[in-house]
Design an enzyme around this catalytic site. Structure first.
Site, short mmCIF file in Angstrom:
data_model
loop_
_atom_site.label_atom_id
_atom_site.label_comp_id
_atom_site.label_asym_id
_atom_site.label_seq_id
_atom_site.Cartn_x
_atom_site.Cartn_y
_atom_site.Cartn_z
N LEU A 55 41.73 45.38 39.16
CA LEU A 55 40.97 46.61 39.33
C LEU A 55 41.01 47.16 40.74
O LEU A 55 40.70 48.32 40.97
CB LEU A 55 39.49 46.38 38.94
CG LEU A 55 39.23 45.86 37.53
CD1 LEU A 55 37.75 45.58 37.35
CD2 LEU A 55 39.70 46.87 36.49
N SER A 56 41.36 46.32 41.71
CA SER A 56 41.25 46.72 43.11
C SER A 56 42.49 47.48 43.58
O SER A 56 43.58 47.34 43.04
CB SER A 56 41.04 45.49 44.00
OG SER A 56 42.22 44.73 44.08
N PRO A 66 36.84 38.71 37.58
CA PRO A 66 38.00 38.90 38.46
C PRO A 66 38.33 40.37 38.69
O PRO A 66 38.38 41.17 37.74
CB PRO A 66 39.14 38.19 37.72
CG PRO A 66 38.44 37.14 36.92
CD PRO A 66 37.15 37.77 36.48
N CYS A 67 38.58 40.71 39.96
CA CYS A 67 38.81 42.10 40.33
C CYS A 67 40.28 42.40 40.62
O CYS A 67 40.63 43.54 40.92
CB CYS A 67 37.98 42.47 41.56
SG CYS A 67 38.50 41.62 43.08
N GLN A 68 41.15 41.40 40.54
CA GLN A 68 42.53 41.61 40.98
C GLN A 68 43.21 42.76 40.26
O GLN A 68 44.03 43.47 40.85
CB GLN A 68 43.35 40.33 40.79
CG GLN A 68 43.04 39.23 41.79
CD GLN A 68 41.92 38.33 41.30
OE1 GLN A 68 41.09 38.71 40.48
NE2 GLN A 68 41.90 37.11 41.80
#
Length: 385
Positions: free
Chosen positions: A73-74, A69-71
């Site tokens: 990190l983005s 999951p990138c939430q």
């Protein structure tokens, strides 16, 4: 190789790897719409519900892949970092590797993690792999190399085998052709939800597809067509812009609202990127050590780097391993787009008019003309009633 896919989403990594000859033996995702797609598109493959309760990888696993999951990190998310509630799930990758080590690992995530919190996410990931005896190499790759979507993602490859991971991900490079910006000849993608600090401007392409809002409202980009029409693409073209067949995500509608398809597509790994990587996993190239540079450390990580077992080295290589020919964006799109609404256009224009951004000459004029046309159409519809 026999592949286990964690945080599999709709199977972008797995579909691309399969096209290069690899075989999925396990898929894992917790979200019901994603699981519905995986069950339909990968029949016969074991499907696990939750990485936190997965006890071990299948014994035949040779390659572990994870678009974790990138939430956190983005730039579009809360930027909580690698320790955030969602992105912190990467800990389970190392738990599973400790339970049953595998010789190859591929991770994919947003390029923003290279600089977020002074590179803390990369410090954590690389340190964990090095402690377990893995060599690693990574690189930012742009989906625009394969399709008309500008989307930069980090591809991270780690291995305990005798093969140098740099020979997989740090080979192949081309210079992309220069993009022309002629409003009367070319289609241009942009984000109508922006306009003050950014735009996502992309000639003959769309900016990065996003996963939409936290409450499931889709947030597709807009496309300014050469005739002045402004549309948002159909979900079927959005799938194609990620390298999937039309209606790949349709099974999600059996368990969730149709709008969930936008989140699924926005979160996906671009399948042709994974196919290129899968090809290099099957047939590594020759890494050129002349690309090595000094690894400075101390904050932002370079856009490409490697660890040879002893040293960390920055690597000079671009984000385009190939350049695949593609038609003009107007020809690529197969389905009628939805005209950008009066409300959305008016709000976007208002933001651009108070921002300090510079726009291509004529861009705002075309948006104003689109708004007038939409207003006129709405007035005609009311009169007809």
């Amino acid at each position: 190789m026999k592949t286990a896919g964690l945080f599999a989403g709709i199977g972008g990594l797995e579909r691309g790897l399969a096209a290069a000859g690899h075989e999925s033996v396990l898929l894992c995702d917790i979200w019901a719409p994603a699981k519905a797609v995986l069950a339909d598109r990968f029949p016969g493959t074991r499907l696990a519900d939750d990485v936190t309760t997965l006890e071990a990888l299948p014994s035949e696993t040779e390659l572990l892949v994870a678009g974790f999951p990138c939430q956190d990190l983005s730039q579009a998310g809360m930027t909580a970092g690698i320790g955030g509630r969602r992105s912190g799930l990467v800990d389970h990758i190392f738990r599973l590797l400790d339970r049953r080590p595998v010789p190859w690992v591929v991770l994919e995530n947003v390029s923003f993690m290279l600089s977020l919190d002074r590179g803390r996410a990369m410090d954590f990931l690389t340190g964990e792999f090095e402690a377990r005896g893995y060599r690693w190499a990574y690189r930012v790759v742009n989906s625009l190399a394969f399709l008309p979507q500008r989307r930069e993602r980090v591809l991270f490859v780690a291995t305990t085998s005798d093969v140098d991971p740099a020979s997989v991900v740090l080979v192949d490079e081309v210079d992309p052709p220069k993009s022309e910006t002629r409003l009367d000849r070319h289609a241009h993608g942009f984000y109508w939800t922006e306009g003050v600090r950014g735009l996502g401007w992309a000639p003959e392409a769309i900016p990065t597809l996003k996963n939409g809002s936290t409450i499931g409202i889709p947030s597709p980009p807009a496309i300014l067509l050469p005739d002045g029409t402004v549309v948002t693409p159909d979900i079927r073209d959005a799938e194609r812009l990620q390298g999937f067949p039309v209606d790949w995500t349709l099974p999600a509608t059996t368990v969730a609202r149709a709008s969930s398809r936008w989140s699924l597509v926005g979160n996906a790994v671009t399948a042709p990127v994974a196919e290129w990587l899968g090809g290099r996993l099957a047939a590594p190239g020759a890494f050129n050590v002349a690309r090595d540079r000094v690894f400075a450390g101390g904050g932002r990580w370079p856009r490409a780097a490697r660890f040879d077992g002893t040293r960390r080295l920055a690597v000079e290589i671009g984000a385009f391993p190939v350049w695949r020919a593609r038609p003009a964006l107007t020809e690529f799109l197969q389905y009628p787009g939805k005209p950008l609404s009066v409300r959305a256009t008016r709000g976007f224009l208002a933001r651009t008019e108070r921002s300090s951004l510079r726009f291509v000459d004529g861009f705002q004029d075309r948006l104003r003309a689109h708004l007038r046309n939409m207003d006129a159409g709405a007035g005609s519809a009311i009169a007809a009633e």
